[in-house]
Design an enzyme around this catalytic site. Sequence first.
Site, PDB file in Angstrom:
ATOM      1  N   ASP A 181       2.868   2.730 -16.038  1.00 21.12           N
ATOM      2  CA  ASP A 181       3.162   2.190 -14.718  1.00 21.12           C
ATOM      3  C   ASP A 181       1.840   1.696 -14.138  1.00 21.12           C
ATOM      4  O   ASP A 181       0.772   2.214 -14.483  1.00 21.12           O
ATOM      5  CB  ASP A 181       3.769   3.294 -13.850  1.00 21.12           C
ATOM      6  CG  ASP A 181       3.952   2.860 -12.419  1.00 21.12           C
ATOM      7  OD1 ASP A 181       4.684   1.879 -12.195  1.00 21.12           O
ATOM      8  OD2 ASP A 181       3.354   3.502 -11.539  1.00 21.12           O
ATOM      9  N   ASP A 200       1.009   0.762 -10.366  1.00 21.22           N
ATOM     10  CA  ASP A 200       0.596   1.252  -9.054  1.00 21.22           C
ATOM     11  C   ASP A 200       0.781   2.759  -8.944  1.00 21.22           C
ATOM     12  O   ASP A 200       1.878   3.274  -9.112  1.00 21.22           O
ATOM     13  CB  ASP A 200       1.391   0.541  -7.959  1.00 21.22           C
ATOM     14  CG  ASP A 200       1.201  -0.971  -8.031  1.00 21.22           C
ATOM     15  OD1 ASP A 200       0.080  -1.417  -8.272  1.00 21.22           O
ATOM     16  OD2 ASP A 200       2.198  -1.699  -7.855  1.00 21.22           O
TER      17      ASP A 200
END
Length: 172
Positions: free
Chosen positions: A8, A10
């Site tokens: 991922d 952020d």
Amino acid sequence: MPDAVLLDRDGTLVHDVPYNGDPALVRPVDGARASLDRLRAEGVRLAVVSNQSGVASGRITREQVDAVNAEVDRLLGPFEAFHVCPHGPDDGCGCRKPAPGMVKQACADLGVDPDRTVVVGDIGADVGAALAAGAHAVLVPTPVTRAEEVAAAPRVAGSLPEAVDAVLRGDW
């Protein structure tokens, strides 16, 4: 060793700036570069899988997302691919985590089996997408991660470097 690690963006690779469309605001989390380089040194393929609902809501453009991803790649890459879901939470797409679409597509594009892939993320949607796709998951909680997401995660690490340590020692 897994064949691939999907990360991922952020909150996992870089500090979360909501709806960030400015590459100048990209700040890697502590130890990110060294940790990713350790995986690369072992031949593990790396890609990014990221929900970007700000595109659907008009807060940012796809071009801004791509510019931020280019900065992430410059600071932490190279990544083999960036997979982005530009849809909102109510759009019903199959790519927005926790749906498995982005993880499955990343695995297909990399030519790896989901069962030989680890997804590292900071919220339950990352874990859900991994498990729904048949991949493994490591949760790296942040202050926005809910307690029930931590409790439900199959593996939890205190930081990205700790998650990479777990992957490298075969705890995935």
